[in-house]
Design a protein around this motif. Structure first.
Motif, PDB file in Angstrom:
ATOM      1  N   GLY A 183       0.821  -1.208   0.000  1.00 38.47           N
ATOM      2  CA  GLY A 183       0.000   0.000   0.000  1.00 38.47           C
ATOM      3  C   GLY A 183       0.850   1.251   0.000  1.00 38.47           C
ATOM      4  N   GLY A 184       1.901   1.242   0.838  1.00 40.20           N
ATOM      5  CA  GLY A 184       2.796   2.390   0.864  1.00 40.20           C
ATOM      6  C   GLY A 184       3.503   2.589  -0.460  1.00 40.20           C
ATOM      7  N   ALA A 185       3.909   1.469  -1.074  1.00 41.04           N
ATOM      8  CA  ALA A 185       4.613   1.550  -2.353  1.00 41.04           C
ATOM      9  C   ALA A 185       3.714   2.119  -3.441  1.00 41.04           C
ATOM     10  N   VAL A 186       2.474   1.602  -3.502  1.00 40.38           N
ATOM     11  CA  VAL A 186       1.549   2.097  -4.522  1.00 40.38           C
ATOM     12  C   VAL A 186       1.237   3.578  -4.305  1.00 40.38           C
ATOM     13  N   GLY A 187       1.037   3.956  -3.026  1.00 46.06           N
ATOM     14  CA  GLY A 187       0.763   5.361  -2.744  1.00 46.06           C
ATOM     15  C   GLY A 187       1.914   6.263  -3.134  1.00 46.06           C
ATOM     16  N   ALA A 244      -3.266   7.236   2.640  1.00 42.37           N
ATOM     17  CA  ALA A 244      -4.099   7.499   3.818  1.00 42.37           C
ATOM     18  C   ALA A 244      -4.716   6.206   4.338  1.00 42.37           C
ATOM     19  N   GLY A 245      -5.235   5.393   3.413  1.00 45.07           N
ATOM     20  CA  GLY A 245      -5.828   4.128   3.827  1.00 45.07           C
ATOM     21  C   GLY A 245      -4.814   3.195   4.449  1.00 45.07           C
ATOM     22  N   THR A 246      -3.618   3.139   3.871  1.00 43.61           N
ATOM     23  CA  THR A 246      -2.560   2.280   4.410  1.00 43.61           C
ATOM     24  C   THR A 246      -2.129   2.746   5.792  1.00 43.61           C
ATOM     25  N   ALA A 247      -1.987   4.063   5.948  1.00 44.76           N
ATOM     26  CA  ALA A 247      -1.593   4.612   7.245  1.00 44.76           C
ATOM     27  C   ALA A 247      -2.645   4.324   8.294  1.00 44.76           C
ATOM     28  N   LEU A 248      -3.914   4.468   7.948  1.00 39.92           N
ATOM     29  CA  LEU A 248      -4.993   4.187   8.898  1.00 39.92           C
ATOM     30  C   LEU A 248      -4.967   2.727   9.328  1.00 39.92           C
ATOM     31  N   TYR A 249      -4.769   1.830   8.363  1.00 39.99           N
ATOM     32  CA  TYR A 249      -4.700   0.396   8.677  1.00 39.99           C
ATOM     33  C   TYR A 249      -3.501   0.095   9.567  1.00 39.99           C
ATOM     34  N   ALA A 250      -2.342   0.662   9.227  1.00 39.39           N
ATOM     35  CA  ALA A 250      -1.126   0.383   9.999  1.00 39.39           C
ATOM     36  C   ALA A 250      -1.228   0.906  11.419  1.00 39.39           C
ATOM     37  N   VAL A 259       3.123 -11.479  11.948  1.00 37.50           N
ATOM     38  CA  VAL A 259       3.529 -12.874  11.881  1.00 37.50           C
ATOM     39  C   VAL A 259       3.826 -13.307  10.447  1.00 37.50           C
ATOM     40  N   THR A 260       3.417 -12.482   9.479  1.00 38.25           N
ATOM     41  CA  THR A 260       3.677 -12.850   8.102  1.00 38.25           C
ATOM     42  C   THR A 260       5.131 -12.623   7.770  1.00 38.25           C
ATOM     43  N   LYS A 261       5.719 -13.606   7.106  1.00 37.65           N
ATOM     44  CA  LYS A 261       7.139 -13.514   6.782  1.00 37.65           C
ATOM     45  C   LYS A 261       7.366 -13.521   5.280  1.00 37.65           C
ATOM     46  N   ALA A 262       6.324 -13.150   4.528  1.00 35.26           N
ATOM     47  CA  ALA A 262       6.471 -13.138   3.086  1.00 35.26           C
ATOM     48  C   ALA A 262       7.458 -12.066   2.668  1.00 35.26           C
ATOM     49  N   GLY A 263       8.027 -12.239   1.482  1.00 32.60           N
ATOM     50  CA  GLY A 263       8.992 -11.274   0.990  1.00 32.60           C
ATOM     51  C   GLY A 263       8.354  -9.935   0.694  1.00 32.60           C
ATOM     52  N   LEU A 264       9.126  -8.878   0.780  1.00 27.72           N
ATOM     53  CA  LEU A 264       8.610  -7.539   0.533  1.00 27.72           C
ATOM     54  C   LEU A 264       8.611  -7.265  -0.959  1.00 27.72           C
ATOM     55  N   PRO A 265       7.683  -6.436  -1.450  1.00 27.47           N
ATOM     56  CA  PRO A 265       7.639  -6.117  -2.868  1.00 27.47           C
ATOM     57  C   PRO A 265       8.841  -5.279  -3.275  1.00 27.47           C
ATOM     58  N   ARG A 266       9.224  -5.431  -4.535  1.00 24.41           N
ATOM     59  CA  ARG A 266      10.335  -4.649  -5.073  1.00 24.41           C
ATOM     60  C   ARG A 266       9.777  -3.564  -5.985  1.00 24.41           C
ATOM     61  N   LEU A 267      10.290  -2.369  -5.841  1.00 22.16           N
ATOM     62  CA  LEU A 267       9.832  -1.238  -6.639  1.00 22.16           C
ATOM     63  C   LEU A 267      10.791  -1.018  -7.806  1.00 22.16           C
ATOM     64  N   TYR A 268      10.230  -0.508  -8.908  1.00 17.75           N
ATOM     65  CA  TYR A 268      11.102  -0.149 -10.018  1.00 17.75           C
ATOM     66  C   TYR A 268      10.572   1.127 -10.660  1.00 17.75           C
ATOM     67  N   ALA A 269      11.479   1.890 -11.271  1.00 21.01           N
ATOM     68  CA  ALA A 269      11.124   3.109 -11.984  1.00 21.01           C
ATOM     69  C   ALA A 269      12.054   3.239 -13.181  1.00 21.01           C
ATOM     70  N   ALA A 270      11.482   3.554 -14.350  1.00 20.15           N
ATOM     71  CA  ALA A 270      12.313   3.671 -15.547  1.00 20.15           C
ATOM     72  C   ALA A 270      11.731   4.766 -16.439  1.00 20.15           C
TER      73      ALA A 270
END
Length: 286
Positions: A183-187, A244-250, A259-270
């Motif tokens: 959510g933070g990445a998309v925002g 805003a939605g992500t911040a409210l949830y967090a 408890v989730t240990k999934a990998g974090l998303p990777r961002l890219y820009a070109a």
């Protein structure tokens, strides 16, 4: 056990040798009916080296000195680690003594909905989830608690002699870290897109200002400026809403343990350049 003690105790180290000596002293005191002294020797041996024979003798003598909870713990350990090849009579003796101990205490089977939670009984840590064995407790009112990463839950219950109860504790599993990061990445990507398209829109406007009034080139540049400005506006708006939605949830779940240990998303820009427009390509991979 002490009525037919095993004298064999590995002595491959100084601690092992000392444990073997204490074990033999405990056997001697037991034979002399000096149970308190025997219990002290077996306990010291157990602290140095844990084995089925020390556990069995310690549990047996703990019954003699009115420590049934500790006796149940050590007798159960002795039976769970009872080696192949040992005499059946010795195992039967341990089982009978465990039955005596269990008749004087309560047994709890505690489960927690998340792993690696600290489990406490009356404020004392008894292990971490998942607990692979039952927990013996003294009769009376007991408080069972689980806690992990700042979150905790507890319950109180009355324990009767000889009872066997199952207790299920539930800790909130907390916010999904990948969801918060995504959510933070998309925002942020939305805001970055807004900035990029705003810059491009300004550039188109400046270029249009240099063209003659009424020219087709000026009209095209003004149209491109408007389009890019609209894209910038909606990118800012969308990014702001997602952030805003992500911040409210967090923040609403900030006290809960992740408890989730999934990998974090990777961002890219070109950057991208085409015949129609220039811009910045933004995205994320999961």
């Amino acid at each position: 056990m002490p009525n037919s003690p095993t004298d064999a105790a590995p002595a491959t180290s100084r601690a092992g040798e000392r444990a073997a000596q204490l074990y033999r002293e405990g056997n001697r005191f037991y034979d002399e009916a000096r149970f308190a002294e025997a219990e002290a020797r077996y306990q010291a041996a157990w602290d140095l080296q844990q084995s089925f024979d020390v556990a069995g003798n310690l549990g047996n003598v703990e019954l003699e000195v009115n420590q049934p909870r500790e006796a149940a713990e050590h007798l159960l350990y002795a039976l769970n680690t009872f080696p192949l090849g040992e005499k059946a009579e010795k195992k039967s003796f341990l089982q009978k003594r465990l039955a005596v101990a269990r008749s004087q205490v309560g047994a709890l089977r505690i489960s927690v909905n998340v792993d690696d939670a600290e489990v406490l009984v009356d404020g004392k840590v008894v292990g971490h989830s998942p607990l692979d064995t039952q927990v013996f407790v003294d009769p009376g009112k007991r408080t069972i608690e689980a806690r992990r990463a700042g979150a905790r839950t507890s319950t109180s219950l009355l324990v009767a002699r000889g009872s066997d109860q199952s207790i299920a504790l539930s800790l909130d599993s907390g916010p999904s870290i990948p969801l918060v990061v995504a959510g933070g990445a998309v925002g942020l990507l939305g805001l970055a897109s807004g900035v990029t398209f705003a810059i491009l829109s300004t550039a188109k406007g400046e270029s249009a200002a240099t063209e003659p009034f009424g020219s087709e080139r000026r009209t095209d540049l003004r149209d491109a400026q408007t389009t890019l400005a609209n894209v910038s506006f909606w990118s800012f708006l969308g990014g702001g809403v997602v952030l805003a939605g992500t911040a409210l949830y967090a923040f609403s779940t900030s006290s809960r343990p992740p408890v989730t240990k999934a990998g974090l998303p990777r961002l890219y820009a070109a950057p991208f350049v085409s015949a129609e427009a220039n811009g910045l390509l933004l995205g994320a991979s999961f």
